[in-house]
Motif scaffolding. Structure first.
Motif, short mmCIF file in Angstrom:
data_model
loop_
_atom_site.label_atom_id
_atom_site.label_comp_id
_atom_site.label_asym_id
_atom_site.label_seq_id
_atom_site.Cartn_x
_atom_site.Cartn_y
_atom_site.Cartn_z
N THR A 106 34.24 16.90 -14.33
CA THR A 106 34.83 16.70 -12.99
C THR A 106 34.74 17.97 -12.14
OG1 THR A 106 36.34 15.10 -13.97
CG2 THR A 106 36.92 15.92 -11.78
N PHE A 107 35.10 19.11 -12.75
CA PHE A 107 35.17 20.33 -11.95
C PHE A 107 33.85 21.12 -11.92
CE2 PHE A 107 39.60 19.24 -12.77
CZ PHE A 107 40.01 19.13 -11.44
N SER A 108 32.80 20.49 -12.41
CA SER A 108 31.47 21.06 -12.19
C SER A 108 30.71 20.21 -11.16
CB SER A 108 30.67 21.12 -13.50
OG SER A 108 30.48 19.82 -14.03
N CYS A 109 31.43 19.25 -10.58
CA CYS A 109 30.85 18.32 -9.59
C CYS A 109 30.36 19.06 -8.34
CB CYS A 109 31.92 17.30 -9.22
SG CYS A 109 31.50 16.26 -7.83
N HIS A 110 29.26 18.59 -7.79
CA HIS A 110 28.71 19.19 -6.56
C HIS A 110 29.69 19.05 -5.38
CE1 HIS A 110 25.22 18.61 -9.08
NE2 HIS A 110 24.49 19.35 -8.27
N ALA A 111 30.42 17.92 -5.35
CA ALA A 111 31.36 17.69 -4.25
C ALA A 111 32.50 18.72 -4.31
CB ALA A 111 31.92 16.27 -4.32
N TRP A 112 32.96 19.02 -5.52
CA TRP A 112 34.02 20.01 -5.71
C TRP A 112 33.52 21.40 -5.30
CZ3 TRP A 112 38.79 21.30 -5.89
CH2 TRP A 112 39.27 22.37 -6.63
N ARG A 113 32.27 21.70 -5.70
CA ARG A 113 31.67 22.99 -5.36
C ARG A 113 31.59 23.15 -3.84
NH1 ARG A 113 26.06 24.39 -4.97
NH2 ARG A 113 25.75 26.61 -5.28
N HIS A 114 31.20 22.04 -3.18
CA HIS A 114 31.10 22.10 -1.73
C HIS A 114 32.48 22.24 -1.08
CE1 HIS A 114 29.58 21.46 2.27
NE2 HIS A 114 30.53 20.55 2.45
N LEU A 115 33.44 21.52 -1.65
CA LEU A 115 34.80 21.56 -1.12
C LEU A 115 35.36 22.99 -1.18
CD1 LEU A 115 36.73 19.21 -0.20
CD2 LEU A 115 37.81 19.43 -2.43
N MET A 116 35.08 23.68 -2.29
CA MET A 116 35.63 25.02 -2.47
C MET A 116 34.82 26.10 -1.75
SD MET A 116 38.30 24.41 -4.03
CE MET A 116 38.95 26.00 -4.49
N GLY A 117 33.50 25.89 -1.67
CA GLY A 117 32.69 26.99 -1.13
C GLY A 117 31.82 26.63 0.06
N GLY A 118 31.81 25.34 0.43
CA GLY A 118 30.92 24.93 1.52
C GLY A 118 31.56 25.12 2.89
N GLY A 119 30.81 24.74 3.92
CA GLY A 119 31.34 24.75 5.29
C GLY A 119 31.50 26.13 5.88
N THR A 120 30.84 27.12 5.32
CA THR A 120 30.90 28.46 5.92
C THR A 120 29.56 29.17 5.75
OG1 THR A 120 32.05 30.57 5.93
CG2 THR A 120 31.80 29.53 3.79
N ASP A 121 29.25 30.03 6.70
CA ASP A 121 28.03 30.83 6.59
C ASP A 121 28.36 32.28 6.25
OD1 ASP A 121 26.37 28.73 7.21
OD2 ASP A 121 26.61 29.04 9.37
N CYS A 125 33.66 36.99 6.61
CA CYS A 125 34.28 36.85 7.93
C CYS A 125 35.55 35.99 7.85
CB CYS A 125 33.33 36.19 8.92
SG CYS A 125 31.67 36.82 8.84
N GLU A 126 35.83 35.42 6.70
CA GLU A 126 36.93 34.46 6.60
C GLU A 126 38.17 35.07 5.97
OE1 GLU A 126 36.21 30.85 4.73
OE2 GLU A 126 34.70 30.22 6.16
N VAL A 127 39.31 34.43 6.26
CA VAL A 127 40.54 34.84 5.58
C VAL A 127 40.39 34.42 4.11
CG1 VAL A 127 43.07 34.55 5.56
CG2 VAL A 127 41.78 34.27 7.71
N MET A 128 40.72 35.28 3.19
CA MET A 128 40.59 35.02 1.74
C MET A 128 39.14 34.72 1.36
SD MET A 128 43.93 34.66 0.41
CE MET A 128 43.81 33.47 -0.88
N GLY A 129 38.19 35.19 2.17
CA GLY A 129 36.79 34.87 1.93
C GLY A 129 36.28 35.37 0.59
N LYS A 130 36.77 36.57 0.18
CA LYS A 130 36.30 37.15 -1.08
C LYS A 130 36.78 36.29 -2.27
CE LYS A 130 35.69 41.76 -2.82
NZ LYS A 130 36.29 43.04 -3.00
N THR A 131 38.04 35.86 -2.18
CA THR A 131 38.60 35.01 -3.24
C THR A 131 37.82 33.70 -3.31
OG1 THR A 131 40.74 35.91 -2.65
CG2 THR A 131 40.76 33.99 -4.09
N ARG A 132 37.57 33.15 -2.15
CA ARG A 132 36.85 31.88 -2.09
C ARG A 132 35.45 32.02 -2.68
NH1 ARG A 132 35.39 28.49 3.19
NH2 ARG A 132 34.91 26.58 2.10
N PHE A 133 34.81 33.13 -2.36
CA PHE A 133 33.46 33.37 -2.89
C PHE A 133 33.50 33.47 -4.42
CE2 PHE A 133 29.97 36.42 -3.92
CZ PHE A 133 28.93 35.55 -3.68
N GLY A 134 34.54 34.15 -4.93
CA GLY A 134 34.70 34.29 -6.39
C GLY A 134 34.87 32.93 -7.04
N ILE A 135 35.71 32.07 -6.46
CA ILE A 135 35.94 30.73 -7.01
C ILE A 135 34.64 29.93 -6.96
CG2 ILE A 135 37.17 28.54 -6.64
CD1 ILE A 135 39.51 30.24 -5.54
N TRP A 136 33.95 30.04 -5.84
CA TRP A 136 32.69 29.30 -5.67
C TRP A 136 31.67 29.72 -6.74
CZ3 TRP A 136 27.77 31.13 -4.29
CH2 TRP A 136 26.83 30.13 -4.00
#
Ligand code: FES
Length: 178
Positions: A106-121, A125-136
């Protein structure tokens, strides 16, 4: 069984990995890389029309599948407690392995990966961006092994169901380690 049919089954049927497999195997769409399709298409609509537009439900079925990971984990914990006390049996191990494999699937799903790390370039530049990148990055590690988890969890689910069914039918008794 009815809920399983609606939610986890729809999650599996619309999974990107399974789609790749069954489009190639059953629809020859395409049969393989650089192999042309059996007949020319009149109009290719991809997943824009019924019935394949339903594949887009995958990201929604992900939420339901995540709930089932919680339910399966809870089942594993509950299986440790019996009317005569706390025991570890083969059944708990079977349920536990299944919960872990379903969780990995379930948590290796592409949709989950996109939910956690998608929608940004730009993560920086984002708030908590480093944390988000680490999770992604962690999810990407799991995502690269998604096909393995897809197969292993498919077998573990069948094994866990068969084991519970045999227990409840009185065909076998659960071996207890303590
Ligand atoms: Fe396979 Fe989402 S891509 S479960």
């Amino acid at each position: 069984a009815f809920y399983i049919l609606i939610f986890p089954l729809s999650f599996r049927l619309t999974c990107y990995y399974y789609r790749l497999s069954y489009y190639r195997a059953f629809f020859w769409d395409p049969p393989a890389c650089a192999v042309s399709e059996p007949r020319p298409r009149r109009k290719y609509t991809g997943e824009m029309r019924f019935p394949f537009i339903l594949q887009n439900l995958h990201r929604f079925s992900f939420y339901a599948a995540a709930v089932f990971v919680v339910i399966l984990s809870w089942d594993t914990i509950v299986s440790l407690f019996h009317s005569d006390g706390f025991h570890l049996g083969v059944g708990t191990i079977v349920l536990g392995i299944n919960a872990v494999l379903i969780g990995l699937y379930t948590f290796s799903c592409h949709a989950w990966r996109h939910l956690m790390g998608g929608g940004t370039d730009c993560y920086s530049c984002e708030v908590m961006g480093k944390t988000r990148f680490g999770i992604w990055k962690q999810i990407t590690y799991l995502n690269e092994r998604h096909s393995w988890y897809a197969w292993l969890s498919l077998f573990s689910v069948a094994l866990a169901d068969a084991y519970v069914w045999l227990l409840s039918a009185g065909v076998i008794t659960d071996f207890r380690f303590f």
